[in-house]
Design a protein around this motif. Structure first.
Motif, short mmCIF file in Angstrom:
data_model
loop_
_atom_site.label_atom_id
_atom_site.label_comp_id
_atom_site.label_asym_id
_atom_site.label_seq_id
_atom_site.Cartn_x
_atom_site.Cartn_y
_atom_site.Cartn_z
N TRP A 50 53.75 26.33 18.99
CA TRP A 50 53.00 27.37 20.28
C TRP A 50 54.22 27.74 21.01
CZ3 TRP A 50 48.41 29.41 19.93
CH2 TRP A 50 47.34 28.83 19.38
N PHE A 51 54.43 29.31 21.17
CA PHE A 51 55.28 29.98 22.06
C PHE A 51 54.56 30.80 22.90
CE2 PHE A 51 59.35 29.16 20.01
CZ PHE A 51 59.11 28.82 18.74
N ARG A 52 55.06 31.33 24.14
CA ARG A 52 54.38 32.23 24.97
C ARG A 52 55.38 33.18 25.46
NH1 ARG A 52 52.77 28.08 29.83
NH2 ARG A 52 55.02 27.46 30.66
N GLN A 53 54.75 34.22 25.95
CA GLN A 53 55.72 35.32 26.19
C GLN A 53 54.84 35.78 27.51
OE1 GLN A 53 57.41 38.18 23.84
NE2 GLN A 53 58.94 38.76 25.18
N ALA A 54 55.65 35.75 28.74
CA ALA A 54 54.65 36.34 30.04
C ALA A 54 55.33 37.90 30.08
CB ALA A 54 55.20 35.54 31.27
N PRO A 55 54.68 38.94 30.73
CA PRO A 55 55.28 40.01 31.09
C PRO A 55 56.70 40.10 31.80
CG PRO A 55 53.05 39.91 32.00
CD PRO A 55 53.53 38.49 31.36
N GLY A 56 57.62 40.78 31.09
CA GLY A 56 58.73 40.87 31.67
C GLY A 56 59.72 39.68 31.45
N LYS A 57 59.50 38.50 30.69
CA LYS A 57 60.00 37.61 30.28
C LYS A 57 60.14 37.24 29.01
CE LYS A 57 58.56 35.09 34.47
NZ LYS A 57 58.00 33.77 35.15
N GLU A 58 61.39 36.28 28.55
CA GLU A 58 61.69 36.05 27.17
C GLU A 58 60.47 35.05 26.75
OE1 GLU A 58 66.52 36.66 27.24
OE2 GLU A 58 65.46 34.64 26.92
N GLN A 59 60.43 35.13 25.39
CA GLN A 59 59.65 34.23 24.78
C GLN A 59 59.90 32.87 24.96
OE1 GLN A 59 59.72 33.71 20.12
NE2 GLN A 59 57.33 34.80 20.52
N ASP B 141 51.13 29.92 33.76
CA ASP B 141 50.96 29.63 32.27
C ASP B 141 50.56 31.06 31.69
OD1 ASP B 141 49.42 26.51 33.19
OD2 ASP B 141 51.30 26.77 32.26
N THR B 142 49.91 32.10 32.77
CA THR B 142 49.86 33.24 32.15
C THR B 142 50.78 33.91 31.15
OG1 THR B 142 48.35 33.66 34.05
CG2 THR B 142 49.00 35.84 32.55
N ALA B 143 50.48 34.16 30.04
CA ALA B 143 51.14 34.82 28.93
C ALA B 143 50.47 35.24 27.69
CB ALA B 143 52.15 33.93 28.59
N VAL B 144 50.93 35.70 26.79
CA VAL B 144 50.52 35.78 25.44
C VAL B 144 50.94 34.64 24.72
CG1 VAL B 144 50.47 37.06 23.32
CG2 VAL B 144 50.33 38.21 25.56
N TYR B 145 50.21 33.80 24.26
CA TYR B 145 50.38 32.44 23.43
C TYR B 145 50.45 33.06 21.68
CZ TYR B 145 50.34 29.81 27.56
OH TYR B 145 50.59 29.08 28.75
N TYR B 146 51.39 32.56 21.17
CA TYR B 146 51.71 32.74 19.80
C TYR B 146 51.69 31.27 19.04
CZ TYR B 146 52.94 37.48 21.09
OH TYR B 146 52.93 38.58 21.73
N CYS B 147 50.99 31.20 18.10
CA CYS B 147 51.21 30.15 17.07
C CYS B 147 52.19 30.65 16.11
CB CYS B 147 50.15 29.33 16.54
SG CYS B 147 49.34 30.43 15.18
N ALA B 148 52.93 29.67 15.31
CA ALA B 148 54.10 30.05 14.41
C ALA B 148 54.36 28.66 13.53
CB ALA B 148 55.45 30.31 15.01
#
Length: 129
Positions: free
Chosen positions: A36-45, A93-100
């Motif tokens: 699981w990865f996440r990316q918040a606005p304006g920040k790196e994954q 913890d607010t971000a878009v969460y991606y699974c990979a």
């Protein structure tokens, strides 16, 4: 080919909980490295957590320090799904969460995005203060 679909994101107050799901199709996830990865606005994954089947057949899990004790990664092989249980959520913890998912290869690094060849579309998690 592996197709991944995340679900379970939403809006929650600080201190609340969510459970994210990563449902796979195409192939069984049981032999794959899943992260699981996440990316918040304006920040790196950012890497969050990963799960890998060890040589003994048991799952080995890994977490970034900022989520240890609050987030738990697990998998249900029968459902071909990996979960991320998120407790004691914080606004950060607010971000878009991606699974990979990725095949286990020599020299892989569970925390590096380059170790993963398959990605979901992401699910938004918003934690209000």
């Amino acid at each position: 080919q592996v197709q991944l679909v995340e679900s379970g994101g939403g809006l929650v107050q600080a201190g609340g909980s969510l459970r994210l799901s990563c449902a796979a199709s195409g192939r069984s996830l049981s032999a794959y490295l899943v992260g699981w990865f996440r990316q918040a606005p304006g920040k790196e994954q950012e890497y969050v957590a990963g799960i890998l089947r060890s040589g003994s057949g048991a799952d080995s899990v890994d977490y970034v320090d900022s989520v240890k004790g609050r987030l738990t990664i697990s998998r249900d092989n029968a459902k071909n799904t990996v979960y991320l249980q998120m407790n004691s959520l914080k606004p950060e913890d607010t971000a878009v969460y991606y699974c990979a998912a990725g095949g286990v290869r020599a020299g892989f690094n569970i925390r590096r995005s380059g170790s993963y060849g398959y990605w979901g579309q992401g699910t938004q998690v918003t934690v209000s203060s």
